[in-house]
Scaffold this motif. Sequence first.
Motif, mmCIF file in Angstrom:
data_model
loop_
_atom_site.group_PDB
_atom_site.id
_atom_site.type_symbol
_atom_site.label_atom_id
_atom_site.label_comp_id
_atom_site.label_asym_id
_atom_site.label_seq_id
_atom_site.Cartn_x
_atom_site.Cartn_y
_atom_site.Cartn_z
ATOM 1 N N ALA A 123 0.540 -1.120 -0.275
ATOM 2 C CA ALA A 123 -0.208 0.396 -0.304
ATOM 3 C C ALA A 123 0.877 1.029 0.181
ATOM 4 C CB ALA A 123 -1.031 -0.213 1.455
ATOM 5 N N ALA A 124 1.970 0.945 0.749
ATOM 6 C CA ALA A 124 3.212 2.510 0.503
ATOM 7 C C ALA A 124 3.211 2.387 -0.587
ATOM 8 C CB ALA A 124 3.905 2.490 1.611
ATOM 9 N N GLN A 126 2.474 1.781 -3.828
ATOM 10 C CA GLN A 126 1.121 2.700 -4.449
ATOM 11 C C GLN A 126 1.406 4.161 -4.125
ATOM 12 O OE1 GLN A 126 -1.567 -0.920 -3.476
ATOM 13 N NE2 GLN A 126 -1.396 -1.596 -5.031
ATOM 14 N N GLN A 127 1.120 3.747 -2.573
ATOM 15 C CA GLN A 127 0.752 5.121 -2.125
ATOM 16 C C GLN A 127 2.164 6.127 -2.818
ATOM 17 O OE1 GLN A 127 -0.001 6.291 1.549
ATOM 18 N NE2 GLN A 127 -0.632 8.170 1.370
ATOM 19 N N ILE A 128 2.969 6.354 -2.769
ATOM 20 C CA ILE A 128 3.878 6.771 -4.005
ATOM 21 C C ILE A 128 4.364 6.989 -4.790
ATOM 22 C CG2 ILE A 128 6.603 6.235 -3.961
ATOM 23 C CD1 ILE A 128 7.055 4.850 -0.648
ATOM 24 N N TYR A 129 3.784 6.172 -5.753
ATOM 25 C CA TYR A 129 3.823 5.663 -7.311
ATOM 26 C C TYR A 129 2.980 6.677 -7.699
ATOM 27 C CZ TYR A 129 7.091 1.227 -7.122
ATOM 28 O OH TYR A 129 8.303 0.714 -6.651
ATOM 29 N N SER A 130 1.292 7.118 -6.993
ATOM 30 C CA SER A 130 0.605 7.557 -7.314
ATOM 31 C C SER A 130 1.066 9.117 -7.034
ATOM 32 C CB SER A 130 -0.753 7.344 -6.319
ATOM 33 O OG SER A 130 -1.896 8.414 -7.089
ATOM 34 N N SER A 131 1.619 9.206 -6.014
ATOM 35 C CA SER A 131 2.038 10.499 -5.587
ATOM 36 C C SER A 131 3.313 11.495 -6.788
ATOM 37 C CB SER A 131 2.154 11.067 -4.282
ATOM 38 O OG SER A 131 1.973 10.222 -3.059
ATOM 39 N N GLN A 134 1.023 11.997 -9.603
ATOM 40 C CA GLN A 134 0.468 13.357 -9.845
ATOM 41 C C GLN A 134 1.304 15.192 -9.431
ATOM 42 O OE1 GLN A 134 -2.574 14.358 -9.359
ATOM 43 N NE2 GLN A 134 -2.560 11.932 -9.250
#
Length: 139
Positions: A123-124, A126-131, A134
């Motif tokens: 999950a971390a 995925q969040q880093i890649y999403s950030s 962005q």
Amino acid sequence: MDAIAISRTGLDVEWRRMEIIALNLANMNSARAADGTGFQPLTLLSGPAGNFGTVLEGQHAPAGVRAYGVEPSGAGIRRVYEPGHPQADANGYVSYPNVSHAGEMALMVKTARAYEANLVALAAAQQIYSSALQIGKQA
């Protein structure tokens, strides 16, 4: 190999370990046949998917973990005095796989925690890649 793929390998290995634990617990009271055949407690062999030395030397990226195989644990048998049991030997003993219920439950908790840790890491990542995506859109 990226962080998501590495976490995925950890999830796969821990899921397989949980299956082995469940199999051991389900068969811990399965009596052996008179000829000695029966369930053997199992253990999962796992480790790094690549050569860890080359990762430390910076030659390769981490490749996660993998299951190398499933082997009998070598725990042997436990004999229980049950003279009325249909599979009792001439002395009244029945042979069962030597599975430690407490040991398997402790391993199950440890495995569940490792699985959860891999989920958090996934999950971390995925969040880093999403950030990062962005940030890339804003530039």
